[in-house]
Design an enzyme around this catalytic site. Structure first.
Site, PDB file in Angstrom:
ATOM      1  N   GLU A  21       8.195  26.773  32.577  1.00 35.55           N
ATOM      2  CA  GLU A  21       6.974  26.047  32.950  1.00 35.55           C
ATOM      3  C   GLU A  21       7.230  25.140  34.147  1.00 35.55           C
ATOM      4  O   GLU A  21       8.186  24.370  34.160  1.00 35.55           O
ATOM      5  CB  GLU A  21       6.546  25.231  31.716  1.00 35.55           C
ATOM      6  N   HIS A  55      10.755  10.665  23.307  1.00 28.47           N
ATOM      7  CA  HIS A  55      10.394  12.009  23.764  1.00 28.47           C
ATOM      8  C   HIS A  55      10.666  12.040  25.270  1.00 28.47           C
ATOM      9  O   HIS A  55       9.949  11.408  26.048  1.00 28.47           O
ATOM     10  CB  HIS A  55       8.910  12.244  23.446  1.00 28.47           C
ATOM     11  N   LYS A  73      12.331  20.258  27.085  1.00 28.09           N
ATOM     12  CA  LYS A  73      12.010  19.514  28.295  1.00 28.09           C
ATOM     13  C   LYS A  73      13.310  19.370  29.075  1.00 28.09           C
ATOM     14  O   LYS A  73      14.238  18.689  28.616  1.00 28.09           O
ATOM     15  CB  LYS A  73      11.444  18.145  27.949  1.00 28.09           C
ATOM     16  N   ASP A 103       1.607  24.554  35.257  1.00 29.44           N
ATOM     17  CA  ASP A 103       1.054  23.450  34.453  1.00 29.44           C
ATOM     18  C   ASP A 103       0.523  22.350  35.381  1.00 29.44           C
ATOM     19  O   ASP A 103      -0.669  22.322  35.680  1.00 29.44           O
ATOM     20  CB  ASP A 103       2.113  22.916  33.482  1.00 29.44           C
ATOM     21  N   ASP A 163      10.361  23.570  29.989  1.00 30.76           N
ATOM     22  CA  ASP A 163       9.418  22.936  30.906  1.00 30.76           C
ATOM     23  C   ASP A 163      10.229  22.049  31.838  1.00 30.76           C
ATOM     24  O   ASP A 163      10.858  21.085  31.393  1.00 30.76           O
ATOM     25  CB  ASP A 163       8.393  22.106  30.119  1.00 30.76           C
ATOM     26  N   GLU A 202       0.579  24.563  22.119  1.00 31.98           N
ATOM     27  CA  GLU A 202       1.535  23.482  21.798  1.00 31.98           C
ATOM     28  C   GLU A 202       0.751  22.258  21.310  1.00 31.98           C
ATOM     29  O   GLU A 202       1.075  21.136  21.664  1.00 31.98           O
ATOM     30  CB  GLU A 202       2.368  23.142  23.038  1.00 31.98           C
ATOM     31  N   LYS A 212       9.767  24.487  22.839  1.00 33.72           N
ATOM     32  CA  LYS A 212       9.764  24.215  24.278  1.00 33.72           C
ATOM     33  C   LYS A 212      10.768  23.099  24.523  1.00 33.72           C
ATOM     34  O   LYS A 212      10.754  22.081  23.812  1.00 33.72           O
ATOM     35  CB  LYS A 212       8.341  23.815  24.676  1.00 33.72           C
ATOM     36  N   LYS A 264      -5.325  22.872  29.787  1.00 35.08           N
ATOM     37  CA  LYS A 264      -5.368  21.505  29.252  1.00 35.08           C
ATOM     38  C   LYS A 264      -6.756  20.924  29.465  1.00 35.08           C
ATOM     39  O   LYS A 264      -7.245  20.901  30.605  1.00 35.08           O
ATOM     40  CB  LYS A 264      -4.310  20.633  29.932  1.00 35.08           C
TER      41      LYS A 264
HETATM   42  C1  MUC Z   1       3.806  18.988  29.674  1.00 34.46           C
HETATM   43  O1  MUC Z   1       4.245  18.857  30.803  1.00 34.46           O
HETATM   44  O2  MUC Z   1       3.607  20.124  29.314  1.00 34.46           O
HETATM   45  C2  MUC Z   1       3.436  18.966  26.635  1.00 34.46           C
HETATM   46  C3  MUC Z   1       4.345  19.055  25.630  1.00 34.46           C
HETATM   47  C4  MUC Z   1       5.296  18.056  25.846  1.00 34.46           C
HETATM   48  O3  MUC Z   1       6.282  17.805  25.177  1.00 34.46           O
HETATM   49  O4  MUC Z   1       4.993  17.402  26.984  1.00 34.46           O
HETATM   50  C5  MUC Z   1       3.723  17.800  27.419  1.00 34.46           C
HETATM   51  C6  MUC Z   1       3.487  17.774  28.858  1.00 34.46           C
HETATM   52 MG    MG Z   2       4.280  21.045  31.177  1.00 26.30          MG
END
Ligand code: MUC
Ligand code: MG
Length: 373
Positions: A224, A22, A169, A249, A198, A327, A167, A273
């Protein structure tokens, strides 16, 4: 004399494999490490919580090892002998003596709420004032690092009716490549899915000005934490010019951060969170600040396992509006469970049964097997 005095607080570090690597901007997870917190009370009731972060110290200022050590050495002694049935008093006692450490506090607060819920026969959501829904829509994070594989994964999730919000990354690669990656995924999924990104603080403001416009043009509807957590003025500037909504975040590391961001008009959406605020009760303080400021809410995760995920879910069930959904998919990223009954994901939602406490039971054999020695 109360019969529900806290007798013992225990912490266990658990390492669990993930279904695939991941990839985040700052770290690639090959496994996830949970800290399970157990609060044992004199009336025979045990509360369970979880304090989980991402990538050792690469995401935030607490690591699994520091969480364990700080609970064991500094927080547990403050709780032993206290009345477990008064969560406010117990957490205020911790708050007076312990600065920061919201991840550790979150596991403790979750465990105290779980114990009190079991004691009274009520779900944690009811202890928090009452749920207004029984399930939460859940986004999935596509983070294999490969565009074709991510599209395939998203198609599978749509077919299974498990997720229709994705989402991505980004931030680890060249901005132009990352934006092309996001655009390709949105193009493939079209109106069947909401696609968000994000950036995990990876861009500077100059890159973000251009990046946010390009992402919005590609149909991305939420961006994000595009820039550094401390650049709150920059986040406010981006929020004014970005056609796609900006979400804070990492900028929120406490309820006080949330207040400052709201006062400064830094972002129109907040990620909630439990780990960044100090627990399910604490995160609602941030939610209420956001609500009062007209800021949209998103139920975030630190990729917790089932215990932490349900602790967050019980808090989110009480909110009037979660405009950007949640999420809370953490358990689905892991190949193994440490509870007897895994949370149920169906029809794009996480279902949260009305069972006492968090509604989970630890599987002692699995926990012992995966516990770090
Ligand atoms: C984050 O930064 O949001 C949340 C979902 C994911 O894949 O990573 C986290 C951390
Ligand atoms: Mg995030």
């Amino acid at each position: 004399m109360s019969h529900s005095l806290i007798e013992r607080v225990e912490t266990v570090i658990v390492d669990l494999p993930t279904i695939r690597p991941h990839k985040l901007a700052m770290h690639t997870l090959q496994q996830q490490t949970l800290v399970i917190v157990r609060v044992r009370c004199a009336d025979g009731i045990e509360g369970v919580g979880e304090s989980t972060t991402i990538g050792g110290l690469s995401y935030a200022g607490e690591s699994p090892e520091s969480i364990k050590r700080n609970i064991d050495s500094h927080m547990a002694p403050l709780l032993v002998g206290q009345d477990a049935s008064n969560v406010n008093a117990a957490m205020q006692r911790i708050e007076r003596a312990v600065k920061a450490n919201t991840f550790a506090k979150s596991g403790l607060e979750s465990a105290l709420l779980d114990a009190q819920g079991k004691r009274l026969g009520l779900p944690v959501s009811e202890l928090l004032g009452g749920r207004v829904r029984d399930a939460l829509e859940v986004a999935w994070t596509l983070a294999s690092g490969d565009t074709a594989r991510d599209i395939e994964e998203a198609e599978r999730m749509l077919d299974l009716r498990r997720h229709r919000i994705f989402k991505l990354k980004i931030g680890a690669g060249e901005p132009a490549r990352d934006i092309a990656h996001a655009a390709a995924i949105k193009r493939a999924l079209g109106e069947r899915a909401s696609v968000r990104v994000d950036v995990n603080q990876a861009w500077d403001e100059g890159v973000a000005i251009r990046g946010c416009r390009q992402l919005a043009d590609a149909g991305i509807d939420l961006i994000e934490q595009p820039i550094a957590r401390f650049n709150r003025a920059g986040l406010a500037r981006l929020s004014r010019i970005s056609p796609a909504a900006i979400m804070a975040d990492e900028a929120i590391e406490s309820v006080e951060d949330a207040f400052a961001l709201a006062a400064e008009g830094a972002a129109p959406v907040f990620a909630l969170k439990i780990a960044k605020n100090g627990g399910p009760r604490a995160v609602l303080r941030t939610a209420h600040i956001a609500e009062a400021a007209g800021i949209g809410l998103y139920g975030g995760t630190m990729l917790e396992g089932s215990v932490g995920t349900l602790a967050a879910a019980h808090a989110f069930l009480t909110l009037d509006r979660l405009s950007w959904s949640t999420e809370l998919f953490g358990p689905l990223l892991l190949t193994e469970e440490i509870v007897t009954e895994a949370p149920v994901y169906r029809d794009f939602q996480l279902e949260v049964p009305r069972k006492p406490g968090l509604g989970l039971t630890l599987d002692e054999d699995r926990l012992a097997f995966f516990a770090r020695q």
